[in-house]
Motif scaffolding. Structure first.
Motif, PDB file in Angstrom:
ATOM      1  N   THR A  56       0.844  -1.190   0.000  1.00 34.72           N
ATOM      2  CA  THR A  56       0.000   0.000   0.000  1.00 34.72           C
ATOM      3  C   THR A  56       0.881   1.241   0.000  1.00 34.72           C
ATOM      4  N   THR A  71      -1.123  12.622  -5.663  1.00 35.20           N
ATOM      5  CA  THR A  71      -1.465  11.235  -5.985  1.00 35.20           C
ATOM      6  C   THR A  71      -2.414  10.685  -4.932  1.00 35.20           C
ATOM      7  N   GLN A  72      -3.139   9.655  -5.293  1.00 37.85           N
ATOM      8  CA  GLN A  72      -4.063   9.010  -4.377  1.00 37.85           C
ATOM      9  C   GLN A  72      -3.462   7.713  -3.833  1.00 37.85           C
ATOM     10  N   LYS A  73      -4.040   7.234  -2.745  1.00 38.63           N
ATOM     11  CA  LYS A  73      -3.626   5.958  -2.166  1.00 38.63           C
ATOM     12  C   LYS A  73      -3.837   4.843  -3.184  1.00 38.63           C
ATOM     13  N   GLU A  74      -2.876   3.911  -3.245  1.00 45.70           N
ATOM     14  CA  GLU A  74      -2.975   2.818  -4.210  1.00 45.70           C
ATOM     15  C   GLU A  74      -2.376   1.552  -3.613  1.00 45.70           C
ATOM     16  N   GLN A  75      -2.983   0.413  -3.933  1.00 46.88           N
ATOM     17  CA  GLN A  75      -2.475  -0.879  -3.505  1.00 46.88           C
ATOM     18  C   GLN A  75      -1.949  -1.637  -4.717  1.00 46.88           C
TER      19      GLN A  75
END
Length: 251
Positions: A56, A71-75
């Motif tokens: 994550t 940027t957005q949270k990304e997994q």
């Protein structure tokens, strides 16, 4: 004569085009004024963790080519155990469309060094079943062979050039303050690290070179890290006496 106008958006008033334009232009204009002399690099965020086959990467902000990019949270699925992995943010060229100025972004986990148009977010070598450790006990512990998120190579945006992670400088400062006999130069620089992140590249380089009696010159992130470790450990108490089980420090 200039006229500064701040939109109020009062109840009962008609929403005007000029108000929306002022709202649109203010944050970008302020960022460009503040960061105009800064080098491209990380501004905030990008904390990283691993659980159940997923890495994550939290939301973050970078300064890149005169623009603050969010940027957005990304997994990201992850199974490349026992390999040296570098987490990178790849920024593609920007393009103007009819309604938006867009730039494609890609968060990548790669086996190797960052490429062109990529900013490193950290590196690690993870064992299967282990956790990605970030609870560093001292500066030397920030770079171990296995299962530690290594933040020593991250290029942080800073005035006049990229600088190192505030995590390293904050840890350095706290280690210095543990040393009752620390030199005045170390105390002054440690206060700067605690009170004024990010520390500019020139300030950091001039301190390290003068403190260690070296000619002033450019240093890589690894060379900066090694010198910070050396100085922080020079007072005895500053360095932990017992190495973590995750592995020996790597220089």
């Amino acid at each position: 004569m200039q006229n500064y106008a701040e939109p109020l958006f009062s109840k009962g008033r008609v929403l005007k085009k000029e108000s929306l334009e002022a709202l649109r232009d203010f944050p970008g204009g302020l960022a460009k004024l503040v960061l105009a002399e800064w080098a491209d690099g990380i501004l905030y965020g990008f904390d990283m963790s691993y659980e159940d086959g997923l890495v994550t990467v939290c939301a973050g902000a970078v300064w890149y080519q005169g623009q603050v990019v969010l940027t957005q949270k990304e997994q990201i699925p992850f199974h490349a155990f026992e390999q040296q992995i570098t987490a990178c943010l790849r920024l593609y060229p920007a393009a103007a469309a009819e309604d938006f100025y867009t730039r494609q972004l890609e968060l990548r986990l790669k086996n190797g060094e960052p490429g062109s148009n990529e900013l490193e977010l950290g590196r690690f070598r993870l064992s299967e079943g282990a956790r990605l450790r970030k609870d560093y006990r001292d500066l030397r512990d920030c770079r171990t062979t296995y299962n530690t998120l290594d933040v020593t190579q991250i290029p942080y945006a800073g005035p006049g050039g990229v600088t190192v992670s505030p995590v390293l400088l904050t840890m350095f400062a706290r280690m210095v303050f543990e040393q009752m006999q620390a030199p005045d130069m170390d105390i002054q620089f440690a206060l700067l690290c605690l009170n004024h992140p990010p520390v500019s590249r020139e300030c950091l380089l001039r301190y390290l070179c003068r403190r260690l009696g070296e000619p002033y010159r450019e240093l890589t992130h690894s060379e900066i890290y090694e010198r910070l470790v050396r100085i922080a450990g020079s007072g005895g108490r500053g360095m932990g006496q017992q190495r973590r089980k995750e592995g020996p420090a790597v220089f």
